[in-house]
Design a protein around this motif. Sequence first.
Motif, short mmCIF file in Angstrom:
data_model
loop_
_atom_site.label_atom_id
_atom_site.label_comp_id
_atom_site.label_asym_id
_atom_site.label_seq_id
_atom_site.Cartn_x
_atom_site.Cartn_y
_atom_site.Cartn_z
N ASP A 1 -6.83 -4.25 2.54
CA ASP A 1 -6.24 -4.88 3.22
C ASP A 1 -7.38 -5.22 3.94
O ASP A 1 -8.27 -4.87 4.84
CB ASP A 1 -5.47 -3.79 4.25
N ARG B 1 -9.61 -4.50 7.54
CA ARG B 1 -8.57 -4.91 8.89
C ARG B 1 -9.26 -3.45 9.26
O ARG B 1 -8.97 -2.05 8.73
CB ARG B 1 -7.38 -5.45 7.86
N GLY B 2 -9.20 -2.91 10.17
CA GLY B 2 -9.41 -1.84 11.13
C GLY B 2 -8.24 -1.66 11.49
O GLY B 2 -7.40 -2.29 11.80
N GLU B 3 -7.81 -0.51 12.39
CA GLU B 3 -7.30 0.00 13.29
C GLU B 3 -6.13 -0.92 14.38
O GLU B 3 -5.23 -0.43 14.41
CB GLU B 3 -7.38 1.61 12.97
N GLY B 4 -7.01 -1.45 14.78
CA GLY B 4 -6.98 -2.59 16.04
C GLY B 4 -6.89 -3.26 15.38
O GLY B 4 -6.76 -4.33 15.79
N GLN B 5 -6.89 -3.95 14.12
CA GLN B 5 -6.80 -5.29 13.20
C GLN B 5 -7.69 -5.67 13.24
O GLN B 5 -7.78 -7.18 13.22
CB GLN B 5 -4.73 -5.87 13.86
N ASN C 1 -5.27 -8.08 1.64
CA ASN C 1 -5.16 -8.65 0.19
C ASN C 1 -4.68 -9.38 -0.33
O ASN C 1 -3.04 -9.83 -0.19
CB ASN C 1 -4.04 -7.47 -0.30
N THR D 1 -16.14 7.73 11.01
CA THR D 1 -16.11 7.63 12.04
C THR D 1 -16.38 9.67 12.40
O THR D 1 -15.56 9.74 11.81
CB THR D 1 -15.04 7.27 12.35
N GLY D 2 -16.15 9.32 14.44
CA GLY D 2 -15.96 10.28 14.73
C GLY D 2 -16.50 11.22 15.99
O GLY D 2 -17.95 10.62 15.71
N THR E 1 -8.18 8.23 6.29
CA THR E 1 -9.73 7.38 6.57
C THR E 1 -10.30 7.03 7.11
O THR E 1 -11.81 6.86 7.44
CB THR E 1 -9.70 6.46 5.51
N PHE F 1 -1.64 0.38 19.94
CA PHE F 1 -3.32 0.06 20.42
C PHE F 1 -4.44 -0.81 21.57
O PHE F 1 -3.87 -2.47 21.59
CB PHE F 1 -3.99 -0.75 18.91
N GLU G 1 -11.60 8.32 12.25
CA GLU G 1 -10.56 9.00 13.17
C GLU G 1 -9.65 8.63 13.99
O GLU G 1 -8.68 9.41 14.23
CB GLU G 1 -12.03 8.35 14.17
N ILE H 1 -15.18 11.35 10.26
CA ILE H 1 -14.29 11.63 9.14
C ILE H 1 -15.08 10.61 7.95
O ILE H 1 -15.56 9.84 8.61
CB ILE H 1 -13.08 10.95 8.54
N VAL I 1 -1.87 -4.22 20.86
CA VAL I 1 -1.57 -4.53 19.40
C VAL I 1 -1.30 -3.20 18.22
O VAL I 1 -1.31 -2.85 18.81
CB VAL I 1 -2.95 -5.07 18.82
N GLU I 2 -0.69 -3.34 16.81
CA GLU I 2 0.00 -2.48 16.50
C GLU I 2 -0.73 -1.94 15.60
O GLU I 2 -1.68 -2.53 15.33
CB GLU I 2 1.00 -3.23 15.26
N PRO I 3 -0.75 -0.84 15.46
CA PRO I 3 -2.21 0.20 15.13
C PRO I 3 -2.09 -0.25 13.29
O PRO I 3 -0.97 -0.73 12.98
CB PRO I 3 -2.21 1.31 15.80
N ASN I 4 -2.87 0.00 12.75
CA ASN I 4 -3.29 0.46 11.80
C ASN I 4 -3.72 1.19 11.29
O ASN I 4 -5.29 0.79 10.50
CB ASN I 4 -3.68 -1.28 10.91
N ALA I 5 -3.17 2.28 10.30
CA ALA I 5 -3.49 3.55 10.05
C ALA I 5 -3.69 3.31 8.65
O ALA I 5 -3.25 2.13 8.26
CB ALA I 5 -2.82 4.50 10.47
N GLN I 6 -4.94 4.03 8.31
CA GLN I 6 -5.09 3.63 7.08
C GLN I 6 -5.06 5.52 6.13
O GLN I 6 -6.02 5.91 6.75
CB GLN I 6 -7.27 3.47 6.87
N ARG J 1 -15.39 8.15 5.02
CA ARG J 1 -14.72 7.88 3.34
C ARG J 1 -16.35 7.28 2.18
O ARG J 1 -16.91 6.49 2.99
CB ARG J 1 -14.04 7.34 4.57
N LYS K 1 1.50 -1.55 0.35
CA LYS K 1 -0.17 -0.34 0.26
C LYS K 1 0.40 1.56 -0.28
O LYS K 1 1.56 1.42 0.20
CB LYS K 1 -1.09 0.08 1.08
#
Lengths: 428, 201
Positions: free
Chosen positions: B186, B47-51, B188, B83-84, A100, A72, A102, B90, A84-89, B92, A25
Amino acid sequence: MKSVFTQILALTLLSAVFAVGCGQKESSEAQGDIQVRIPWYEEGTGYALKMVELKGISRLSQVSGQYVKFYFAPRVVGTKIRGVEPNAQFIKTEEGFVPTNEVSQQMAAIYGHLQRLAELDTAMGVGNVNTWPRSVGIGVRLPDGMVNNAFYDGKTDSMLIVPYSDRNLPIAVNAGILAHEHFHSLFYKIVIKPLLETPVAPLMQKSLKNNVDNFELALGGSRASTLGIEPKEFSETELREYYHLVLTRGLNEGLADFWAWVYTGDPDFISLSLPEAKKFRTLRVKSHSLPSREMIQGAVTTLSGGGRVEARLTGYSYAIGTQISRVFKNYTEIYARARNKTSVVARHEVAQMIVSALPLMKADFLELTKVTDYYTPEKFFLKVISLNKDVTADEKLFIERAAPSTVDPNSNPEIPVLPLNVVRWSHE
Amino acid sequence: MKIAILFFLLLTSAGALASEESPVVESAPPREIQGLVFISPELRYERGEGQEWEARIPINIGLGVRTALWSFLVEYERFESTTGNASANIKRAHEEALLWVQKDIWHQELISQWSADLYLGVGGGAFQEEVTTVLLNNSVTDKSKLYPVFALATGIQSRWFLFSRFPNLGFVTGLEVRALFSSEFDPNPQGALLARFGILF
């Protein structure tokens, strides 16, 4: 023929998959100095959406780099936080990257502010106090379900942010609150931690450890502890112990609020996120009164007589903290006027004096050996002033009012006690 | 989901109507090349921000052409997530368009004018995302560039031709599993499950 056609088709499909589907990505590949659209605070104009340069990014998909490493929903494991490793988008545009969701936005904003706070630390001469990148926990879940708060934890040396549930500006993007929490790391490293490592009097150990343990309890760590204060009449030793507990906490909180004002120039930095706290924590109040020893002693004695002693003492810590920060702010404004300096320059110069005086506070604590030895906000204030080699007449007048012992040792100003429900945010 | 229920009701009614029209006269077979319009609720996970896995449920619409063994389809879909809170949020929006080529690899006549097919499909196209960021009283909208998508699918579908008076008018229902490949997805590839409801004409 059919077999050849099938093989060619399979090869074509495989090639298409690799050509289109493989590779990283764009946000995963992005490194270095990167422009990201985040809510950003600028003095004079307030909060706006801006493309801000985040420097030293090693993995944008985790918003990690030179200044911050995120976790996280972390847990405390020994002296570290683990999560957990955060997964920022993000999406990539011509101008830069845009979060994309909050959480990704908040991570980017926190990174940007800690990057700027690192630059402020260096300018103030304390750039080598903290180790970088800083550990930051987001989405922190506490056993009591606490929301709308942020903490610095000395044991894990991490900043922790719980979810925000109000309709106002999230704490994670509030520049002043982030600066406030960051200051706690400086206070902890310069004053508290070194004192805990020296043979300071046992009663002081408990006072200082409480500054650390209060948070650990909230995260449910294995070394959780409480003050265990029951309503009672304190002995002289106990009174001195809890006096210093309240005082060190108050100095820590008050100077952290002052640091937030230094960073933002906004005396109401709290209000955009926690409007109910504005009335009690605003720095707009013109004040010259520092809490005296007698007043703090009296308040500690009084508050220990009722229920919820620990919460009451914590609340009182914040009250004297606010008083301390107001006095330093007012002194800074007089300092600026007397020298015809801008607010920004004056704030930075006084902030530099304060952080230079913190090691002196540590030295003073080591000298509190007798049961009658007490540290006071006034002592610290005078230590700060002593670093100003060029005190003007207006400043001298203010100093005499703020530090009455320099003029009238019987002066005893009154300070209001914060309501308990306002105290809930920002342990440490 | 409501649209899916509506289609099932339509099919049931059509079935009832067709049963009233008893096939005294043999109905003519549908022509070899037919048009197709369809709607397909889809389920896919990101997959979200916390996996963690976050479900997305876009509604997929499309049209195409069908021959005896082959189908050539064009699909469009869109989904949004917000979200927010009221002060900072935001939105999307994800939009995707795909071209598909599907081949029936198995065919079974069930009863008169009702058949089932198993098929494989290959698709390609692109997606784009638009993000609207709101802070206090201001908002900014940003768009990504177009990213290519490659897809593989397999599914089973039923076709009904119920009206002897309209031999080319039929209904399609199907269930499909697909894998979508893009470097920006993600995970993929991204797996998806969809139900298809269409009309053949």
